[in-house]
Design a protein around this motif. Sequence first.
Motif, short mmCIF file in Angstrom:
data_model
loop_
_atom_site.label_atom_id
_atom_site.label_comp_id
_atom_site.label_asym_id
_atom_site.label_seq_id
_atom_site.Cartn_x
_atom_site.Cartn_y
_atom_site.Cartn_z
N GLY A 1 0.82 -1.25 0.00
CA GLY A 1 -0.08 0.03 -0.01
C GLY A 1 0.94 1.31 0.13
O GLY A 1 0.12 2.39 -0.12
N ALA A 2 2.17 1.30 0.27
CA ALA A 2 3.03 2.37 0.24
C ALA A 2 2.79 3.17 -1.12
O ALA A 2 3.28 2.66 -2.16
N ALA A 3 2.03 4.19 -1.37
CA ALA A 3 1.86 4.83 -2.62
C ALA A 3 2.86 5.42 -3.37
O ALA A 3 2.76 5.60 -4.60
N VAL A 4 4.19 5.56 -2.53
CA VAL A 4 4.97 6.44 -3.27
C VAL A 4 5.74 5.69 -4.52
O VAL A 4 6.20 6.29 -5.42
N LEU A 5 5.71 4.62 -4.52
CA LEU A 5 6.04 3.66 -5.86
C LEU A 5 5.00 2.75 -6.25
O LEU A 5 4.28 1.90 -5.30
N HIS A 6 4.70 2.57 -7.43
CA HIS A 6 3.87 1.44 -8.18
C HIS A 6 4.52 0.04 -8.08
O HIS A 6 5.72 0.10 -8.18
N ILE B 1 6.55 0.66 7.50
CA ILE B 1 5.07 0.22 7.83
C ILE B 1 4.25 1.04 6.72
O ILE B 1 4.31 1.93 6.25
N ALA B 2 3.50 0.28 6.10
CA ALA B 2 2.40 0.46 5.29
C ALA B 2 1.04 0.17 5.71
O ALA B 2 0.92 -0.62 6.68
N TYR B 3 0.13 0.77 4.79
CA TYR B 3 -1.28 0.38 5.09
C TYR B 3 -2.06 0.61 3.93
O TYR B 3 -1.88 1.19 2.88
N ASP B 4 -3.19 -0.38 3.70
CA ASP B 4 -4.08 -0.37 2.59
C ASP B 4 -5.43 -0.15 3.09
O ASP B 4 -5.98 -0.84 3.89
N LYS B 5 -6.05 0.92 2.58
CA LYS B 5 -7.35 1.39 3.39
C LYS B 5 -8.58 0.72 2.31
O LYS B 5 -9.74 0.91 2.61
N ASN B 6 -8.25 -0.09 1.43
CA ASN B 6 -9.24 -0.75 0.57
C ASN B 6 -9.51 -2.09 0.75
O ASN B 6 -9.08 -2.97 0.00
#
Length: 417
Positions: free
Chosen positions: A207-212, A255-260
Amino acid sequence: MSLVVMKFGGSSVGSAERIKKVAERIIEKKRDGHQCVVVVSAMGDTTDELVDLCKQLTDHPPAREMDMLLSTGEQVSMSLLSMSIQHLGYTAISLTGWQSGMTTDCNHGNAKIVNIKPNRIFKAIEEEKIVIVAGFQGLSEDGEISTLGRGGSDTTAVALAAAINADLCEIYTDVDGVYSTDPRIVRVAQKLDEISYEEMLELAQLGAAVLHPRAVEYAKNYNVPLVVRSSFSHREGTLVMEGNAVEKSMVVRGIAYDKNVARISVLEVEDIPGILATVFGALADAGIDVDIIVQSGVRNGAADFSFSIANTDVEKAMIVMEELRSTVTFREVTYETDLVKVSIVGAGMVSNPGVAAKMFRVISEQGVSIKLVSTSEIKTSCVIDRDKLTEVILALHTAYGLDANQQAFVGGPKERR
Ligand code: ADP
Ligand code: ASP
Ligand code: MG
């Protein structure tokens, strides 16, 4: 002289003024003696706005037309940037994905690059032009315009860097680099000077949006030197590279997160061989990605199992489950939406027992119950309710010793849809 791919994201080209700043930044690089191939995203929230526009007309847009629509965003920014560079007295040319020789598979909306024939790019470089390529798009094998999935311009940049054998791929964005977690949530997040491809890949996938994620995969597979840095400052960014021993000593790096996230639970399923294959086969056939799967012990010949999927797939998944009633015996299917997945990542976790237990303790100290868990050698993920996300991330960040001494990042929250 080196060949550099520079990618600028949506907020970096969000206005005419910002485009001019980007043009100046590129010219500065050119003046330093580098050949520049530039990849751009759509301006600001353009892609979201195009999606909203489409939703006003239909809930079920044809995938082909959706790609026709979304690919226009990047064409606006590439042409404006090229004009701006030319206005400043340098030669430049903008190229769409297909003009750049970017061929993808036929999976509209989430296409994968199958090959790149960058003939026009090489020709333009020979002519001393700054080349501006539209990110996120290509031409499918059956001749249609395709897009690479949200955030896909990063992937265009890294794949292109591999194809033209660039010396460096720079991802310019609205933060100074890759941080120990989203710096917009944790103000004392630490900027990392370097991170391994493996750890970055996990963070991006989680989920870390900084890189695809696919951009990191490309960088790893083709050994592309990759730097994430700010388009708003000249500060040094984060180098994403082959892992080294130093990293292994860090237990948790990020630490990463995914809200979906949503959870579906299937209760009292008849325990006969092949049931899971039938259920998850049907979900896969419907194009639903299943993430974590947990099955409980068998009681009276029946078992319960739960799995997580994207929030946005719940409706589709419930239809699939109802259709399965004719072939699979179970008592009930329930679902919970608006969950989040929080993950800790670090190459050192593999040799440090107790890392996951500590995560469970820290989360429980926030009064939050854990709904699903998954682990691998370098990550542990927990699915929890969304409303305590910030508290949980802050607590984990402190517990794993990731807090920076000083306030590292000052910026407003970024709303994501
Ligand atoms: P761009 O438009 O440049 O592609 P994105 O919005 O896709 O930018 O990615 C940058 C954003 O990623 C940052 O603004 C930040 O909120 C978010 N982010 C999430 N996790 C991290 C992390 N670990 N390090 C840095 N940024 C992160
Ligand atoms: N414009 C696309 C998006 O918003 C691609 C990208 O920005 O990378 O997802
Ligand atoms: Mg992005």
